[in-house]
Design a protein around this motif. Structure first.
Motif, PDB file in Angstrom:
ATOM      1  N   VAL A 277       0.841  -1.202   0.000  1.00 64.92           N
ATOM      2  CA  VAL A 277       0.000   0.000   0.000  1.00 64.92           C
ATOM      3  C   VAL A 277       0.877   1.254   0.000  1.00 64.92           C
ATOM      4  CG1 VAL A 277      -1.776   1.282   1.251  1.00 64.92           C
ATOM      5  CG2 VAL A 277      -1.863  -1.233   1.174  1.00 64.92           C
ATOM      6  N   LEU A 278       1.879   1.280   0.858  1.00 59.65           N
ATOM      7  CA  LEU A 278       2.759   2.447   0.938  1.00 59.65           C
ATOM      8  C   LEU A 278       3.534   2.643  -0.358  1.00 59.65           C
ATOM      9  CD1 LEU A 278       4.081   2.019   4.596  1.00 59.65           C
ATOM     10  CD2 LEU A 278       2.388   3.669   3.773  1.00 59.65           C
ATOM     11  N   ALA A 279       3.979   1.554  -0.963  1.00 58.91           N
ATOM     12  CA  ALA A 279       4.708   1.661  -2.235  1.00 58.91           C
ATOM     13  C   ALA A 279       3.802   2.218  -3.333  1.00 58.91           C
ATOM     14  CB  ALA A 279       5.265   0.296  -2.633  1.00 58.91           C
ATOM     15  N   SER A 280       2.532   1.803  -3.331  1.00 59.60           N
ATOM     16  CA  SER A 280       1.595   2.307  -4.339  1.00 59.60           C
ATOM     17  C   SER A 280       1.338   3.796  -4.149  1.00 59.60           C
ATOM     18  CB  SER A 280       0.272   1.532  -4.272  1.00 59.60           C
ATOM     19  OG  SER A 280       0.477   0.168  -4.569  1.00 59.60           O
ATOM     20  N   LEU A 281       1.190   4.246  -2.900  1.00 60.16           N
ATOM     21  CA  LEU A 281       0.999   5.676  -2.635  1.00 60.16           C
ATOM     22  C   LEU A 281       2.234   6.476  -3.040  1.00 60.16           C
ATOM     23  CD1 LEU A 281      -0.792   5.550   0.841  1.00 60.16           C
ATOM     24  CD2 LEU A 281      -1.816   6.082  -1.374  1.00 60.16           C
ATOM     25  N   GLN A 282       3.408   5.928  -2.777  1.00 54.41           N
ATOM     26  CA  GLN A 282       4.637   6.616  -3.157  1.00 54.41           C
ATOM     27  C   GLN A 282       4.726   6.772  -4.664  1.00 54.41           C
ATOM     28  OE1 GLN A 282       8.543   5.884  -1.172  1.00 54.41           O
ATOM     29  NE2 GLN A 282       9.101   4.929  -3.124  1.00 54.41           N
ATOM     30  N   ALA A 283       4.354   5.733  -5.412  1.00 55.92           N
ATOM     31  CA  ALA A 283       4.396   5.815  -6.876  1.00 55.92           C
ATOM     32  C   ALA A 283       3.342   6.766  -7.418  1.00 55.92           C
ATOM     33  CB  ALA A 283       4.217   4.416  -7.466  1.00 55.92           C
ATOM     34  N   ALA A 284       2.155   6.774  -6.797  1.00 54.36           N
ATOM     35  CA  ALA A 284       1.064   7.609  -7.303  1.00 54.36           C
ATOM     36  C   ALA A 284       1.337   9.093  -7.109  1.00 54.36           C
ATOM     37  CB  ALA A 284      -0.244   7.225  -6.610  1.00 54.36           C
ATOM     38  N   TYR A 285       2.033   9.449  -6.028  1.00 51.68           N
ATOM     39  CA  TYR A 285       2.241  10.863  -5.704  1.00 51.68           C
ATOM     40  C   TYR A 285       3.689  11.313  -5.863  1.00 51.68           C
ATOM     41  CZ  TYR A 285      -2.493  10.963  -3.839  1.00 51.68           C
ATOM     42  OH  TYR A 285      -3.863  10.906  -3.706  1.00 51.68           O
ATOM     43  N   GLY A 286       4.613  10.395  -6.116  1.00 48.59           N
ATOM     44  CA  GLY A 286       6.007  10.777  -6.259  1.00 48.59           C
ATOM     45  C   GLY A 286       6.615  11.294  -4.975  1.00 48.59           C
ATOM     46  N   VAL A 287       6.070  10.869  -3.838  1.00 52.44           N
ATOM     47  CA  VAL A 287       6.540  11.340  -2.530  1.00 52.44           C
ATOM     48  C   VAL A 287       7.239  10.179  -1.821  1.00 52.44           C
ATOM     49  CG1 VAL A 287       5.852  12.234  -0.282  1.00 52.44           C
ATOM     50  CG2 VAL A 287       4.695  13.040  -2.358  1.00 52.44           C
ATOM     51  N   PRO A 288       8.491  10.337  -1.429  1.00 52.36           N
ATOM     52  CA  PRO A 288       9.180   9.261  -0.695  1.00 52.36           C
ATOM     53  C   PRO A 288       8.489   8.980   0.641  1.00 52.36           C
ATOM     54  CG  PRO A 288      10.747  10.892  -1.503  1.00 52.36           C
ATOM     55  CD  PRO A 288       9.386  11.482  -1.687  1.00 52.36           C
ATOM     56  N   ILE A 289       8.197   7.699   0.903  1.00 50.61           N
ATOM     57  CA  ILE A 289       7.584   7.290   2.176  1.00 50.61           C
ATOM     58  C   ILE A 289       8.527   6.276   2.825  1.00 50.61           C
ATOM     59  CG2 ILE A 289       5.586   6.232   3.293  1.00 50.61           C
ATOM     60  CD1 ILE A 289       3.882   7.122   0.943  1.00 50.61           C
ATOM     61  N   LEU A 290       9.064   6.646   3.976  1.00 49.29           N
ATOM     62  CA  LEU A 290      10.003   5.797   4.697  1.00 49.29           C
ATOM     63  C   LEU A 290       9.262   5.011   5.777  1.00 49.29           C
ATOM     64  CD1 LEU A 290      12.944   8.351   5.127  1.00 49.29           C
ATOM     65  CD2 LEU A 290      12.399   6.892   3.162  1.00 49.29           C
ATOM     66  N   TYR A 291       9.616   3.738   5.952  1.00 46.97           N
ATOM     67  CA  TYR A 291       8.967   2.909   6.966  1.00 46.97           C
ATOM     68  C   TYR A 291       9.894   1.752   7.336  1.00 46.97           C
ATOM     69  CZ  TYR A 291       7.914   0.012   2.870  1.00 46.97           C
ATOM     70  OH  TYR A 291       8.019  -0.733   1.728  1.00 46.97           O
ATOM     71  N   ASP A 292       9.577   1.100   8.447  1.00 49.49           N
ATOM     72  CA  ASP A 292      10.342  -0.041   8.932  1.00 49.49           C
ATOM     73  C   ASP A 292       9.734  -1.303   8.322  1.00 49.49           C
ATOM     74  OD1 ASP A 292      11.569  -2.089  10.296  1.00 49.49           O
ATOM     75  OD2 ASP A 292      11.415  -1.135  12.266  1.00 49.49           O
ATOM     76  N   GLY A 293      10.422  -1.865   7.335  1.00 47.75           N
ATOM     77  CA  GLY A 293       9.893  -3.040   6.653  1.00 47.75           C
ATOM     78  C   GLY A 293       9.717  -4.234   7.562  1.00 47.75           C
ATOM     79  N   ALA A 294      10.615  -4.399   8.508  1.00 47.24           N
ATOM     80  CA  ALA A 294      10.519  -5.540   9.424  1.00 47.24           C
ATOM     81  C   ALA A 294       9.293  -5.425  10.316  1.00 47.24           C
ATOM     82  CB  ALA A 294      11.790  -5.626  10.260  1.00 47.24           C
ATOM     83  N   ALA A 295       9.007  -4.204  10.788  1.00 45.38           N
ATOM     84  CA  ALA A 295       7.853  -4.027  11.669  1.00 45.38           C
ATOM     85  C   ALA A 295       6.543  -4.275  10.935  1.00 45.38           C
ATOM     86  CB  ALA A 295       7.871  -2.622  12.250  1.00 45.38           C
ATOM     87  N   LEU A 296       6.509  -4.022   9.632  1.00 46.63           N
ATOM     88  CA  LEU A 296       5.278  -4.184   8.860  1.00 46.63           C
ATOM     89  C   LEU A 296       5.184  -5.531   8.152  1.00 46.63           C
ATOM     90  CD1 LEU A 296       5.041  -0.624   7.216  1.00 46.63           C
ATOM     91  CD2 LEU A 296       3.783  -1.483   9.197  1.00 46.63           C
ATOM     92  N   ALA A 297       6.125  -6.426   8.432  1.00 46.46           N
ATOM     93  CA  ALA A 297       6.209  -7.683   7.682  1.00 46.46           C
ATOM     94  C   ALA A 297       4.920  -8.494   7.746  1.00 46.46           C
ATOM     95  CB  ALA A 297       7.387  -8.506   8.183  1.00 46.46           C
ATOM     96  N   ASN A 298       4.238  -8.484   8.872  1.00 50.78           N
ATOM     97  CA  ASN A 298       3.035  -9.301   9.041  1.00 50.78           C
ATOM     98  C   ASN A 298       1.740  -8.504   8.925  1.00 50.78           C
ATOM     99  OD1 ASN A 298       4.552 -11.690   9.584  1.00 50.78           O
ATOM    100  ND2 ASN A 298       4.886 -10.986  11.694  1.00 50.78           N
ATOM    101  N   CYS A 299       1.824  -7.266   8.450  1.00 52.46           N
ATOM    102  CA  CYS A 299       0.648  -6.389   8.399  1.00 52.46           C
ATOM    103  C   CYS A 299      -0.011  -6.433   7.026  1.00 52.46           C
ATOM    104  CB  CYS A 299       1.033  -4.951   8.716  1.00 52.46           C
ATOM    105  SG  CYS A 299       1.659  -4.711  10.387  1.00 52.46           S
ATOM    106  N   THR A 300      -1.304  -6.728   7.011  1.00 50.87           N
ATOM    107  CA  THR A 300      -2.100  -6.663   5.789  1.00 50.87           C
ATOM    108  C   THR A 300      -3.349  -5.840   6.072  1.00 50.87           C
ATOM    109  OG1 THR A 300      -3.289  -8.697   6.299  1.00 50.87           O
ATOM    110  CG2 THR A 300      -1.275  -8.896   4.976  1.00 50.87           C
ATOM    111  N   VAL A 301      -3.895  -5.226   5.012  1.00 51.43           N
ATOM    112  CA  VAL A 301      -5.097  -4.400   5.157  1.00 51.43           C
ATOM    113  C   VAL A 301      -5.997  -4.586   3.945  1.00 51.43           C
ATOM    114  CG1 VAL A 301      -4.063  -2.614   6.605  1.00 51.43           C
ATOM    115  CG2 VAL A 301      -3.941  -2.422   4.116  1.00 51.43           C
TER     116      VAL A 301
END
Length: 342
Positions: A277-301
Motif C-alpha cells: 500500500v505504501l509503495a503504491s501511494l509513493q508511486a502515485a504521488y512521487g513522494v518518498p515514504i520511509l517505513y520499517d519493513g521488518a515491523a510491517l512484515a506481518n501487516c495486511t489491510v
C-alpha cells in the motif's frame, strides 16, 4: 400595412423563409382569427390565399371604432403592449445608468503595456488571468501580481520577470531554458508546470512544482550583500517546493501543502501487505515514504481509496493499523509498532 409588403411577407411565411419577428406577426394574426396554421399550398391556392388574407387584413385595419371592442383585437393589442414594455425594460437594463460611466471606467482591469520589445501584464483584479507567451507557454497570473516578458524569445534562454504569484506551464525546449526571475529567487526549467510566489515586502518566497524538474537558486545579491554566503541551487521534483528567506538565506526543500496524484492509479487493496500500500501511494504521488519493513512484515489491510488527498489516505491507513506518520522536509516517515500473526 401596404399590400406589396403583405404579399411578400405571406410568401416568405408560407415558404418558411421569414424572420422570427415576421413569423410572429403572421401567427398573431392567425391566433386573433382562431385559424389553423396553413400547410404549403399549391401555386393556385397560394394566390387565392393571398387575396383572401389581404381582404381580411384590410377589413381589420380600417379605422372602425366598433372593431376595437372585438375580443380578438383586444388580446392582440395587449400582446403588443406587453412586448413593447418588455423591450423597453430590457433596453433600460442594458443601458448604463446616469453617473456610472466614471465608476465603470475606474474599475480594476488587467493592464498590458509594451515598450522596447517587452510586455508588462499587471493584474490588480481579484481573479487570476491567463497570459500566453510567444513560445507556447502559458502563465496564470494571480491577483496583485505583475509579469514582464518579451514579445519574442530571441536569446539563448527564455527569461521573464515576476512580482507576485503565478503558475507556469512551460513549453518544452531543451536548447532554450525557461527562467523566472524574482527579487529573491531564480527558477530554471526546460518544460514543466510550477508555481512561483514572490510578493514584494514579504519575507519569504517559494517555488512549488507540479510536474517535471525545476532548478531554483537565490537571485544574485546586490553589491552591498556580495559578502554574504549564498545557498547552493537545488533541483525540485513534482510535489516538492522550496522556501527561501532573505533574512536567514537558505533554501528549504519541503512537500507542497497538498500533493497532487501524478498519474491515475487504482488504489484498492484486499488483504494486501501494508508495504505494498505504501509503495503504491509513493508511486502515485512521487513522494518518498520511509517505513520499517521488518515491523510491517506481518501487516495486511483491506482498503479502497477514492479521491481523498494523500494525507487523508494516510490518516485512514493509520487509523486502521494504529500507526502514525509525520512529514520531514520532502519525505513522509510512517511509523508502526507492527502486527502480530495469530
Amino acid at each position: 400595412m401596404k399590400k406589396p409588403y403583405l404579399a411578400e411577407l405571406l410568401k416568405r411565411y408560407l415558404h418558411d423563409d421569414c424572420t422570427e419577428g415576421e413569423a410572429w406577426t403572421v401567427e398573431q394574426w392567425y391566433e386573433a382569427r382562431d385559424m389553423p396554421r396553413p400547410t404549403p399550398p399549391t401555386p393556385a391556392e397560394a394566390n387565392a390565399a393571398k387575396a383572401r388574407m389581404w381582404r381580411q387584413v384590410q377589413a381589420q385595419v380600417q379605422p372602425k371604432p366598433a372593431l376595437w371592442h372585438s375580443p380578438a383585437l383586444r388580446w392582440a393589442a395587449a400582446a403588443i403592449v406587453v412586448l413593447g414594455v418588455g423591450l423597453s425594460v430590457l433596453v433600460a437594463l442594458q443601458r448604463p445608468a446616469v453617473g456610472t460611466k466614471a465608476a465603470l471606467s475606474s474599475a480594476a482591469v488587467v493592464r498590458f503595456g509594451a515598450a522596447n520589445g517587452w510586455i508588462t501584464c499587471t493584474n490588480p483584479t481579484t481573479k487570476a488571468t491567463k497570459v500566453a507567451l510567444a513560445d507556447g507557454s502559458t502563465v496564470t497570473l494571480q491577483p496583485n501580481s505583475r509579469l514582464h516578458y518579451p514579445k519574442r524569445f530571441d536569446g539563448p534562454d527564455r527569461r521573464v520577470t515576476l512580482s507576485g504569484e503565478a503558475f507556469f506551464e512551460v513549453a518544452h525546449d531543451a536548447r532554450h531554458p525557461f527562467r523566472v526571475l524574482t527579487n529573491k529567487l531564480e527558477t530554471t526549467v526546460l518544460g514543466t508546470s510550477f508555481t512561483v510566489r514572490a510578493f514584494p515586502g514579504q519575507a519569504e518566497a517559494a517555488v512549488m512544482v507540479r510536474t517535471g524538474r525545476v532548478r531554483v537558486a537565490p537571485s544574485p545579491a546586490p553589491l552591498a550583500d556580495a559578502q554574504r554566503a549564498t545557498p547552493a541551487a537545488i533541483v525540485l521534483l513534482p510535489n516538492q517546493q522550496v522556501v527561501y528567506s532573505a533574512a536567514a538565506p537558505e533554501l528549504r526543500r519541503e512537500l507542497v501543502a497538498q500533493p497532487a496524484q501524478l498519474a491515475p492509479q487504482l488504489l484498492t487493496f484486499n488483504e494486501r501487505p501494508v508495504a505494498e500500500v505504501l509503495a503504491s501511494l509513493q508511486a502515485a504521488y512521487g513522494v518518498p515514504i520511509l517505513y520499517d519493513g521488518a515491523a510491517l512484515a506481518n501487516c495486511t489491510v483491506s482498503l479502497a481509496f477514492g479521491r481523498e488527498s494523500l494525507f487523508d489516505k494516510l490518516d485512514l491507513l493509520c487509523r486502521t493499523l494504529g500507526a502514525s506518520y509525520e512529514r520531514e522536509d520532502e519525505k513522509i516517515v510512517f511509523r508502526s509498532r507492527g502486527c502480530h500473526s495469530e
